[in-house]
Design an enzyme around this catalytic site. Structure first.
Site, PDB file in Angstrom:
ATOM      1  N   ASP A  65       0.831  -1.204   0.000  1.00 42.45           N
ATOM      2  CA  ASP A  65       0.000   0.000   0.000  1.00 42.45           C
ATOM      3  C   ASP A  65       0.869   1.258   0.000  1.00 42.45           C
ATOM      4  O   ASP A  65       0.627   2.199  -0.755  1.00 42.45           O
ATOM      5  CB  ASP A  65      -0.920  -0.016   1.222  1.00 42.45           C
ATOM      6  CG  ASP A  65      -1.746   1.254   1.342  1.00 42.45           C
ATOM      7  OD1 ASP A  65      -2.569   1.519   0.471  1.00 42.45           O
ATOM      8  OD2 ASP A  65      -1.547   1.991   2.333  1.00 42.45           O
ATOM      9  N   GLU A 137      -2.006  -5.164  -3.772  1.00 44.10           N
ATOM     10  CA  GLU A 137      -1.064  -4.481  -2.882  1.00 44.10           C
ATOM     11  C   GLU A 137      -0.032  -5.466  -2.335  1.00 44.10           C
ATOM     12  O   GLU A 137       1.164  -5.137  -2.247  1.00 44.10           O
ATOM     13  CB  GLU A 137      -1.816  -3.816  -1.733  1.00 44.10           C
ATOM     14  CG  GLU A 137      -2.665  -2.633  -2.171  1.00 44.10           C
ATOM     15  CD  GLU A 137      -3.469  -2.026  -1.049  1.00 44.10           C
ATOM     16  OE1 GLU A 137      -3.901  -0.865  -1.180  1.00 44.10           O
ATOM     17  OE2 GLU A 137      -3.676  -2.701  -0.020  1.00 44.10           O
TER      18      GLU A 137
END
Length: 247
Positions: A65, A137
């Site tokens: 992320d 992610e």
């Protein structure tokens, strides 16, 4: 016990072959199959196999992320010097949002490689936007930690540039139901209806399947953990199908 044998105990040969196929198919810039296996191991699977002390992917999701945010932010900053801070923020948010990442993950077929707990799998977790976005992610985190920033950046931009372009063109940030309505009504008023096809799973984790109907004609369907999310997914699939027909 040797490291190699420990590795084999945690991953079957079939699983390793499957992940090697993924590396080859997507030309992933990583050879760390053990880390890749972790990237595709959901917490629900690890929790169902606690005795095996399996490592799940939440830490890689955290890292991915952060790396993803930096890559897209840096790319926008350097590529579009005319954009204001507000414009950059809006484009970045539309690019790295759950919907965009899930769509990219779905296009890459990442859901097929997920290890999910029985309940999560049976309730449609493999197709759930939140899980698919998290998986992308995790993959970015895996690539970054096993290679370097430049390699991770190349991978991310090769798959997200289209979403960046869509965001700049104003085609992201709006919901898919609105985009579909705008698309089909360019040639006049048309009625769009979302029909519930099915619902499955326990009450606390239901998965709904909705179908788009335009002037009574059936188009694509989509699933989600609520009817609204399933409608969004169905609208996305229909919009892509109509776009392809007009190409």
């Amino acid at each position: 016990m040797s490291a190699a044998r420990s590795h084999k105990n945690k991953m079957t040969q079939a699983r390793e072959v499957s992940l090697q196929e993924l590396v080859s198919r997507l030309q992933l810039p990583t050879q760390d199959i053990s880390l890749l296996n972790r990237a595709f191991t959901h917490t629900s699977y690890a929790n169902e196999h606690k005795s095996k002390k399996i490592q799940h992917n939440q830490r890689l999701e955290f890292l991915g992320d952060a790396v993803l945010d930096l890559i897209v932010g840096e790319h926008l900053f350097k590529t579009y010097p005319q954009m204001t801070e507000g414009e950059l923020t809006k484009i970045k948010a539309a690019t790295v949002c759950e919907d965009s990442l899930a769509s990219c993950s779905r296009a890459l077929g990442l859901g097929e490689y997920l290890l999910l707990g029985h309940g999560e799998n049976s309730s449609g977790g493999r197709r759930r936007n939140s899980i698919l976005a998290d998986t992308f992610e995790c993959l970015v985190g895996c690539i970054y930690i096993s290679t370097d920033y430049a390699t991770a950046m190349q991978f991310v931009l090769s798959h997200l540039q289209g979403y960046i372009d869509q965001a700049i063109a104003g085609k992201r940030g709006k919901d898919y139901k609105t985009l579909l309505q705008e698309f089909v009504q360019r040639d006049g008023e048309k009625h769009i209806h979302y029909q519930l096809l099915s619902e499955s799973g326990p009450d606390h984790a239901k998965t709904f399947c909705m179908e788009v109907q335009i002037d009574g004609q059936s188009y694509e369907s989509g699933s989600g953990k609520s009817k609204k999310l399933a409608e969004q997914h169905a609208a996305e699939m229909t919009l892509k199908s109509l776009d392809a027909m007009n190409d």
